[in-house]
Scaffold this motif. Structure first.
Motif, mmCIF file in Angstrom:
data_model
loop_
_atom_site.group_PDB
_atom_site.id
_atom_site.type_symbol
_atom_site.label_atom_id
_atom_site.label_comp_id
_atom_site.label_asym_id
_atom_site.label_seq_id
_atom_site.Cartn_x
_atom_site.Cartn_y
_atom_site.Cartn_z
ATOM 1 N N HIS A 266 -44.255 65.780 58.799
ATOM 2 C CA HIS A 266 -43.804 66.924 59.604
ATOM 3 C C HIS A 266 -44.917 67.435 60.542
ATOM 4 O O HIS A 266 -44.849 68.564 61.012
ATOM 5 C CB HIS A 266 -43.323 68.084 58.724
ATOM 6 N N GLN A 267 -45.922 66.618 60.780
ATOM 7 C CA GLN A 267 -46.996 66.998 61.699
ATOM 8 C C GLN A 267 -46.971 66.061 62.900
ATOM 9 O O GLN A 267 -46.505 64.917 62.803
ATOM 10 C CB GLN A 267 -48.364 66.925 61.016
ATOM 11 N N GLN A 268 -47.491 66.541 64.036
ATOM 12 C CA GLN A 268 -47.429 65.738 65.259
ATOM 13 C C GLN A 268 -48.800 65.544 65.899
ATOM 14 O O GLN A 268 -48.896 65.366 67.108
ATOM 15 C CB GLN A 268 -46.470 66.390 66.258
ATOM 16 N N GLY A 269 -49.851 65.600 65.105
ATOM 17 C CA GLY A 269 -51.179 65.310 65.622
ATOM 18 C C GLY A 269 -51.578 66.218 66.767
ATOM 19 O O GLY A 269 -51.604 67.444 66.640
ATOM 20 N N CYS A 270 -51.860 65.621 67.922
ATOM 21 C CA CYS A 270 -52.271 66.375 69.110
ATOM 22 C C CYS A 270 -51.086 66.947 69.872
ATOM 23 O O CYS A 270 -51.246 67.416 71.001
ATOM 24 C CB CYS A 270 -53.104 65.489 70.034
ATOM 25 N N ARG A 271 -49.906 66.912 69.266
ATOM 26 C CA ARG A 271 -48.752 67.564 69.871
ATOM 27 C C ARG A 271 -48.367 68.831 69.103
ATOM 28 O O ARG A 271 -47.368 69.454 69.409
ATOM 29 C CB ARG A 271 -47.556 66.612 69.893
ATOM 30 N N GLY A 272 -49.142 69.179 68.089
ATOM 31 C CA GLY A 272 -48.871 70.394 67.330
ATOM 32 C C GLY A 272 -48.632 70.100 65.857
ATOM 33 O O GLY A 272 -48.335 68.970 65.463
#
Length: 430
Positions: A266-272
């Motif tokens: 449920h994480q998007q790295g450098c997208r939030g």
């Protein structure tokens, strides 16, 4: 050591060529850079006319600077139709030029061809027909008008131009310079921890964690254009807490990149990403130090793939874990895994937050960031109303997470007392 003398040699060679050309005389006059065989004529250029210069015969000094080159206003230039000033035929001979004018636009002393472009901050300007410029109208992250309005108003802080933000649109700033998603209801409904002040306990009016725990509070890392404040702020708070509660026996700077690349649920790295997910990963999987797994500086775009995870861990029993690979940074061999205890939510009362910070170290906070936040330079920041009278596209906001390191208060010239928090973006905020 090598580039400087080489550049000097090049300048000397060019100077020698210019001197040689002058000795040859006008009958072998070379074309200056920027002049074409058919000549150059910019729209509406005034050279000979402006200087009232028209010479008979051959006159080497009958010349004017022209777009970094040299053009001439003597009759000799008419023989070659190569290096005459743009208005030579009109002004000196009273005849149309032997070729049609080149269409273009002027900017900064330079002629741009039709469809030529230049950048004005975050907006691209394109040359159209009849010398007309057409520029994009995107709100820029660095807005000189907003800077002036804030500094002329009585808002308690100063605005300025941060060069790292120059050329970015406001939309890009919100998208790439923040990066914390709003917590879900399950997090917002967590039971709050209340410490409570003891009888007669008084909190100081000012506090800074680095003064109580010298050498244990770490400097913030730069997230660049990676919308990963969820990972950076979590790693920053955990780094300080590990250092404080180990009494300085461990002082790691924990790796945001480890979270960005490996915490993918449920994480998007450098997208939030989400803070609760980051703390879950720190507790259950653990991360290595930033020296072991440094930030790659990858600026995530909408289509680009996220950097793959380079550091996994495996269980050793009793909740402890160890790394399953060497450090991605081949110069570092200490791949120790750091884990934390479960995260908890503080009460919203400012005294509760102050006591927690005073006793246990920096805390993490969410901020609602507005368009003027990116212009902060000094003072006590609070959102200003300077964009309210502008179109809606100039008003944007997003969610950011930071490490709170202390608090204080300041007496204003009118006698009012203003309280503030200090945090890892080098800001004081109300």
């Amino acid at each position: 050591m090598w580039l400087r003398p080489r550049g000097l040699l090049l300048l000397l060679l060019l100077a020698g060529q210019v001197a040689l050309g002058a000795r040859r005389g006008r009958w072998r006059r070379e074309l200056a850079p920027g002049l074409h065989l058919r000549g150059i004529r910019d729209a509406g250029g005034s050279y000979c006319q402006k200087q009232d210069l028209c010479c008979r015969g051959r006159a080497d000094d009958c010349a004017l600077p022209y777009l970094g080159a040299t053009c001439y206003c003597d009759l000799f230039c008419n023989r070659t139709v190569s290096d005459c000033c743009p208005d030579f035929w009109d002004f000196c001979l009273g005849v149309p030029p032997p070729f049609p004018p080149i269409q273009g636009c002027m900017h900064g002393g330079r002629v741009y061809p039709v469809l030529g472009t230049y950048w004005d901050n975050c907006n691209r300007c394109t040359c159209q027909e009849k010398g007309r410029w057409e520029c994009d109208q995107e709100p820029c992250l660095v807005d000189p008008d907003m800077i002036n309005a804030i500094n002329q108003g009585n808002y308690g802080w100063q605005a300025g131009n941060h060069s790292a933000f120059w050329g970015m649109t406001l939309e890009e700033g919100i998208r790439y310079r923040l990066g914390t998603n709003r917590p879900p209801s399950s997090v917002m409904n967590m039971n709050e921890i209340y410490t409570g002040l003891g009888s007669g306990e008084v909190l100081p009016t000012a506090f800074e964690a680095s003064e109580k725990w010298p050498n244990l509070i770490h400097e913030p890392l730069d997230q660049g254009n990676c919308a990963g404040s969820w990972a950076f702020s979590t790693a920053a708070v955990a780094s300080d807490r590990v250092s404080i509660h180990s009494l300085g026996h461990m002082t790691p700077v924990l790796s945001p990149q480890n979270l960005l690349s490996c915490d993918t649920h449920h994480q998007q790295g450098c997208r939030g990403g989400r803070l609760d997910g980051a703390w879950w990963f720190l507790r259950r999987r653990g991360v290595v130090s930033d020296h072991c797994y440094p930030f790659s500086g990858h600026e995530q775009d909408e289509a680009g793939p996220a950097p793959p995870c380079m550091m996994h861990s495996r269980a050793m029993g009793r909740g402890k874990r160890q790394a399953t690979a060497r450090c991605p940074n081949s110069h570092v061999h200490a791949n120790d895994i750091y884990q934390v205890t479960p995260a908890y939510r503080l009460g919203s009362n400012e005294k509760e937050i102050m006591k927690e910070l005073l006793e246990n170290g920096p805390v993490q906070a969410l901020m609602e960031v507005h368009e003027d936040f990116f212009l902060y330079q000094g003072g006590i920041y609070s959102h200003t109303p300077v964009s309210l009278e502008r179109p809606e596209r100039y008003r944007r906001h997003g969610t950011h997470s930071v490490k709170i390191t202390g608090w204080g208060e300041e007496t204003l010239p009118d006698g009012r007392t203003l309280k503030y928090w200090t945090h890892n973006a080098s800001r004081k905020s109300r």
